[in-house]
Design an enzyme around this catalytic site. Structure first.
Site, PDB file in Angstrom:
ATOM      1  N   LYS A 101       1.993   1.894  -5.255  1.00 52.69           N
ATOM      2  CA  LYS A 101       2.475   1.318  -6.394  1.00 52.69           C
ATOM      3  C   LYS A 101       1.510   1.617  -7.644  1.00 52.69           C
ATOM      4  O   LYS A 101       1.826   1.823  -8.634  1.00 52.69           O
ATOM      5  CB  LYS A 101       2.594  -0.095  -6.426  1.00 52.69           C
ATOM      6  CG  LYS A 101       3.515  -0.796  -5.062  1.00 52.69           C
ATOM      7  CD  LYS A 101       3.645  -2.136  -4.891  1.00 52.69           C
ATOM      8  CE  LYS A 101       2.217  -2.758  -4.330  1.00 52.69           C
ATOM      9  NZ  LYS A 101       2.056  -2.134  -3.051  1.00 52.69           N
ATOM     10  N   GLY A 113      -4.589  -4.409  -3.779  1.00 50.70           N
ATOM     11  CA  GLY A 113      -5.582  -3.362  -4.200  1.00 50.70           C
ATOM     12  C   GLY A 113      -4.764  -2.118  -4.255  1.00 50.70           C
ATOM     13  O   GLY A 113      -4.136  -1.414  -3.623  1.00 50.70           O
ATOM     14  N   HIS A 114      -4.750  -1.729  -5.887  1.00 51.16           N
ATOM     15  CA  HIS A 114      -3.951  -0.650  -6.268  1.00 51.16           C
ATOM     16  C   HIS A 114      -4.834   0.368  -6.678  1.00 51.16           C
ATOM     17  O   HIS A 114      -5.829   0.156  -7.656  1.00 51.16           O
ATOM     18  CB  HIS A 114      -2.909  -1.213  -7.492  1.00 51.16           C
ATOM     19  CG  HIS A 114      -1.957  -1.926  -6.984  1.00 51.16           C
ATOM     20  ND1 HIS A 114      -1.164  -2.816  -7.812  1.00 51.16           N
ATOM     21  CD2 HIS A 114      -1.630  -2.756  -5.562  1.00 51.16           C
ATOM     22  CE1 HIS A 114      -0.314  -3.668  -7.129  1.00 51.16           C
ATOM     23  NE2 HIS A 114      -0.668  -3.559  -5.758  1.00 51.16           N
ATOM     24  N   GLN A 160       1.923  -6.272  -2.898  1.00 47.83           N
ATOM     25  CA  GLN A 160       2.306  -6.196  -1.758  1.00 47.83           C
ATOM     26  C   GLN A 160       3.735  -5.542  -1.570  1.00 47.83           C
ATOM     27  O   GLN A 160       4.205  -4.343  -2.166  1.00 47.83           O
ATOM     28  CB  GLN A 160       2.632  -7.787  -1.299  1.00 47.83           C
ATOM     29  CG  GLN A 160       1.222  -8.493  -1.043  1.00 47.83           C
ATOM     30  CD  GLN A 160       0.723  -8.876  -2.445  1.00 47.83           C
ATOM     31  OE1 GLN A 160       1.204  -9.727  -3.214  1.00 47.83           O
ATOM     32  NE2 GLN A 160      -0.601  -8.590  -2.660  1.00 47.83           N
ATOM     33  N   ASP A 197       0.780  -1.144  -0.032  1.00 48.43           N
ATOM     34  CA  ASP A 197      -0.173   0.046   0.227  1.00 48.43           C
ATOM     35  C   ASP A 197       1.014   1.266  -0.094  1.00 48.43           C
ATOM     36  O   ASP A 197       0.705   2.325   0.501  1.00 48.43           O
ATOM     37  CB  ASP A 197      -1.046   0.058   1.305  1.00 48.43           C
ATOM     38  CG  ASP A 197      -2.130  -1.258   1.305  1.00 48.43           C
ATOM     39  OD1 ASP A 197      -1.940  -1.606   0.173  1.00 48.43           O
ATOM     40  OD2 ASP A 197      -2.201  -1.644   2.341  1.00 48.43           O
TER      41      ASP A 197
HETATM   42  P1  GDP Z   1      -0.788   0.114  -3.667  1.00 41.75           P
HETATM   43  O1  GDP Z   1      -1.412  -0.821  -3.049  1.00 41.75           O
HETATM   44  O2  GDP Z   1       0.795   0.255  -3.436  1.00 41.75           O
HETATM   45  O3  GDP Z   1      -0.853   0.444  -4.916  1.00 41.75           O
HETATM   46  O4  GDP Z   1      -1.470   1.539  -2.614  1.00 41.75           O
HETATM   47  P2  GDP Z   1      -3.052   1.494  -2.526  1.00 41.75           P
HETATM   48  O5  GDP Z   1      -3.424   2.071  -3.561  1.00 41.75           O
HETATM   49  O6  GDP Z   1      -3.451   0.468  -1.634  1.00 41.75           O
HETATM   50  O7  GDP Z   1      -3.041   2.719  -1.258  1.00 41.75           O
HETATM   51  C1  GDP Z   1      -2.195   3.961  -1.513  1.00 41.75           C
HETATM   52  C2  GDP Z   1      -3.406   5.157  -1.557  1.00 41.75           C
HETATM   53  O8  GDP Z   1      -2.621   6.343  -1.116  1.00 41.75           O
HETATM   54  C3  GDP Z   1      -4.367   5.132  -2.456  1.00 41.75           C
HETATM   55  O9  GDP Z   1      -5.507   5.625  -1.822  1.00 41.75           O
HETATM   56  C4  GDP Z   1      -3.900   6.100  -3.395  1.00 41.75           C
HETATM   57  O10 GDP Z   1      -4.787   6.876  -4.007  1.00 41.75           O
HETATM   58  C5  GDP Z   1      -3.228   7.015  -2.240  1.00 41.75           C
HETATM   59  N1  GDP Z   1      -2.063   7.985  -2.619  1.00 41.75           N
HETATM   60  C6  GDP Z   1      -0.847   7.364  -3.523  1.00 41.75           C
HETATM   61  N2  GDP Z   1      -0.071   8.601  -3.601  1.00 41.75           N
HETATM   62  C7  GDP Z   1      -0.498   9.586  -2.679  1.00 41.75           C
HETATM   63  C8  GDP Z   1       0.151  10.655  -2.006  1.00 41.75           C
HETATM   64  O11 GDP Z   1       1.221  11.066  -2.529  1.00 41.75           O
HETATM   65  N3  GDP Z   1      -0.623  11.398  -1.400  1.00 41.75           N
HETATM   66  C9  GDP Z   1      -1.868  11.369  -0.833  1.00 41.75           C
HETATM   67  N4  GDP Z   1      -2.678  11.854   0.027  1.00 41.75           N
HETATM   68  N5  GDP Z   1      -2.475   9.769  -1.214  1.00 41.75           N
HETATM   69  C10 GDP Z   1      -1.616   9.129  -2.113  1.00 41.75           C
HETATM   70  P1  IMO Z   2      -0.925  -4.281  -2.212  1.00 43.13           P
HETATM   71  O1  IMO Z   2      -0.504  -4.842  -3.365  1.00 43.13           O
HETATM   72  C1  IMO Z   2      -0.963  -4.610   2.220  1.00 43.13           C
HETATM   73  C2  IMO Z   2      -1.152  -8.444   3.863  1.00 43.13           C
HETATM   74  C3  IMO Z   2      -2.303  -9.305   4.516  1.00 43.13           C
HETATM   75  C4  IMO Z   2      -1.530 -10.010   5.664  1.00 43.13           C
HETATM   76  C5  IMO Z   2      -0.627 -10.546   4.768  1.00 43.13           C
HETATM   77  C6  IMO Z   2      -0.788 -12.134   4.201  1.00 43.13           C
HETATM   78  O2  IMO Z   2      -2.182  -3.578  -2.313  1.00 43.13           O
HETATM   79  O3  IMO Z   2       0.218  -3.563  -1.572  1.00 43.13           O
HETATM   80  P2  IMO Z   2      -2.374 -12.838   2.174  1.00 43.13           P
HETATM   81  O4  IMO Z   2      -4.113 -12.572   2.035  1.00 43.13           O
HETATM   82  O5  IMO Z   2      -1.690 -12.155   1.083  1.00 43.13           O
HETATM   83  O6  IMO Z   2      -1.973 -14.250   2.288  1.00 43.13           O
HETATM   84  O7  IMO Z   2      -2.177 -12.093   3.502  1.00 43.13           O
HETATM   85  O8  IMO Z   2      -0.242  -9.758   3.550  1.00 43.13           O
HETATM   86  N1  IMO Z   2      -1.422  -8.031   2.529  1.00 43.13           N
HETATM   87  C7  IMO Z   2      -1.206  -6.783   2.029  1.00 43.13           C
HETATM   88  N2  IMO Z   2      -1.138  -5.659   2.962  1.00 43.13           N
HETATM   89  N3  IMO Z   2      -0.963  -4.596   0.823  1.00 43.13           N
HETATM   90  C8  IMO Z   2      -1.252  -5.586   0.063  1.00 43.13           C
HETATM   91  O9  IMO Z   2      -1.182  -5.777  -1.207  1.00 43.13           O
HETATM   92  C9  IMO Z   2      -1.312  -6.553   0.741  1.00 43.13           C
HETATM   93  N4  IMO Z   2      -1.653  -8.086   0.458  1.00 43.13           N
HETATM   94  C10 IMO Z   2      -1.463  -8.987   1.383  1.00 43.13           C
HETATM   95  O10 IMO Z   2      -3.026  -8.043   5.163  1.00 43.13           O
HETATM   96  O11 IMO Z   2      -1.062  -9.226   6.500  1.00 43.13           O
HETATM   97 MG    MG Z   3      -2.825  -1.738  -1.887  1.00 47.72          MG
END
Ligand code: GDP
Ligand code: IMO
Ligand code: MG
Length: 433
Positions: free
Chosen positions: A16, A40-41, A224, A13
């Site tokens: 990415k 979840g991206h 991840q 999170d």
């Molecule tokens: P990922 O799994 O690495 O793709 O990240 P996620 O999408 O799960 O979580 C990142 C969250 O931060 C998302 O809601 C993005 O829209 C948000 N985000 C990404 N870059 C920034 C930033 O520079 N500032 C803020 N405030 N939000 C951001």
């Molecule tokens: P993105 O790509 C954050 C965490 C789960 C748990 C552990 C194992 O959005 O960064 P699993 O279901 O993979 O066997 O769970 O890994 N986890 C993540 N945490 N971002 C993710 O993906 C994750 N995918 C799995 O919360 O701790």
């Molecule tokens: Mg994510």
């Protein structure tokens, strides 16, 4: 032209999705190399928010071919839902996305077992996403998995299901007291998915290598993060695949000589969702504010993310195990809230100081962060358009993180939108002519 790996440098999170989408502007292929719909991206384009789980974050550019490579595990039901969701929003994903026949399938018994295993662990649970990821990768390693290509060969699909369900049903009924699953019912369901997914099935190894040979640029997109890596993360509180840069090579079938950049996506602080150690975790009102201002709720499960200060020990470790060439620093805007910021520069445990990731889990579990305090900048930075226009204290913070982690910070993100990205070092992925 060489390929670029995008890897999460913390516990996932990190942003990415945003980074991959932004950098895909100049690329031809975006290849997801591991993980499944545990990811979840979030990608924001204009006013549209896309939450992608399996589909590579390059999908939003018409010139990009999104590829789901061999190292990914696919829940076909979820993939179809995601494809249909994008189709309803005017995209043409069924015609564009290519999926490797070697990618493994998540089956109904994987989801069921993920849930049952977690339940049985009780307090010791990992906090998985319950998407069946661990059980699917376990079957892959045990060589009893079904693969994407099996969907398109009914005889093989039925044979493999019959064989594997003998064991799975014993496990379900004898250990967990659940009803056995029917191979015929699962086969019927999966054959229906096969009809929808047939156009996506492709020789992705050939596609990737033909593209590289033709001088095209490729992004290998991880899910991840480094600390969730099965081998290099905080085991057992990890996922069951290899998000690190090495996982991109095995997951996509690309040799190391093709890679020229490894970009670590790093939040300006740290978050974690699920159980496991987290040395800089905050339990006070500072943490509450960080969660709320950062919108730190899981994209996949909606769970509240745990938050903490930037941890340079983890950043140094991510640099080592991935061989980072760049950091893409995200969410700097969230720290505008705070008057003073803490950065963990080392850990302390039983009188010893650790600048590098400790070799034993017990040390990491009990590590006390050694903090250095740096001043905040006291104003909103989310509308800053050029790096040099950031307040001096914000630039000093970025300099400090760079010095501490040992990796050049190339991009700094100050909001979720594409436009909220500041270029700190002008080194484009694809040189402009
Ligand atoms: P990922 O799994 O690495 O793709 O990240 P996620 O999408 O799960 O979580 C990142 C969250 O931060 C998302 O809601 C993005 O829209 C948000 N985000 C990404 N870059 C920034 C930033 O520079 N500032 C803020 N405030 N939000 C951001
Ligand atoms: P993105 O790509 C954050 C965490 C789960 C748990 C552990 C194992 O959005 O960064 P699993 O279901 O993979 O066997 O769970 O890994 N986890 C993540 N945490 N971002 C993710 O993906 C994750 N995918 C799995 O919360 O701790
Ligand atoms: Mg994510």
């Amino acid at each position: 032209m060489p390929a670029t790996i995008i890897v999460g440098a913390q516990w996932g999170d990190e942003g990415k999705g945003k980074a991959t989408d932004l950098l895909a502007d100049t690329t031809d292929l975006v290849v997801r190399y591991q993980g499944g719909n545990n990811a979840g991206h979030t990608v924001i384009v204009g006013d549209d928010v896309f939450k992608l789980h399996l589909i590579p974050s390059g999908i939003l550019y018409p010139h990009v071919t999104p590829v789901i490579a061999d190292g990914v595990v696919i829940d076909p039901k979820v993939l179809i839902e995601e494809l249909e969701g994008l189709e309803a929003r005017g995209l043409d994903p069924f015609a564009r996305i290519k999926v490797s026949g070697n990618a493994h399938l998540i089956m109904p018994y994987h989801r069921e077992l993920d849930m049952l295993i977690e339940r049985r662990l009780g307090k010791a649970k990992l906090g998985t996403t319950k998407r069946g990821i661990g059980p699917a990768y376990a079957d892959k390693a045990a060589r009893v998995g079904l693969r994407f290509q099996d969907l398109f060969d009914e005889k093989i699909l039925r044979q493999k299901l019959e064989a594997v369900l003998v064991h799975k049903n014993e496990q379900l009924s004898k250990i967990y007291n659940r009803l056995p699953m029917s191979p015929d019912e699962i086969a019927e369901e999966y054959l229906r998915y096969a009809d929808r997914l047939r156009p996506l099935h492709a020789d992705t190894t050939d596609l990737i290598h033909t593209s590289l040979e033709a001088g095209k640029h490729i992004i290998l997109e991880g899910a991840q993060g480094t600390l969730l890596d099965l081998d290099h993360g905080t085991y057992p509180f990890v996922t069951s695949s290899n998000p690190v840069a090495g996982g991109a090579l095995t997951g996509a079938g690309v040799g190391p000589r093709h890679i020229d950049r490894v970009i670590g996506i790093t939040k300006a602080y740290v978050t974690r969702v699920g159980a496991g150690p987290f040395p800089t975790e905050l339990f006070d009102e500072v943490g509450e504010r960080m969660t709320d201002v950062g919108g730190e709720y899981g994209t996949t499960t909606g769970r509240r993310r745990r938050v903490g200060w930037f941890d340079a020990v983890l950043a140094r470790y991510a640099n080592r195990v991935n061989g980072l060439t760049d950091i893409f620093l995200t969410k700097l805007d969230v720290l505008s809230e705070f008057e003073a910021l803490q950065v963990a520069t080392a850990y302390r445990y039983e009188g010893e100081e650790y600048r590098h990731f400790p070799p034993h889990q017990s040390i990491f579990h009990h590590a006390e962060p050694v903090y250095e305090e740096v001043p905040g900048w006291g104003r909103d930075i989310s509308d800053v358009e050029h790096y040099d226009d950031l307040p001096q204290a914000a630039r000093d913070y970025v300099d400090f993180l760079e010095e501490q982690s040992g990796v050049p910070v190339t991009w700094v993100s100050v909001g979720p939108k594409r436009s909220q990205t500041l270029v700190r070092r002008d080194v484009p992925l694809v040189p402009t002519a």
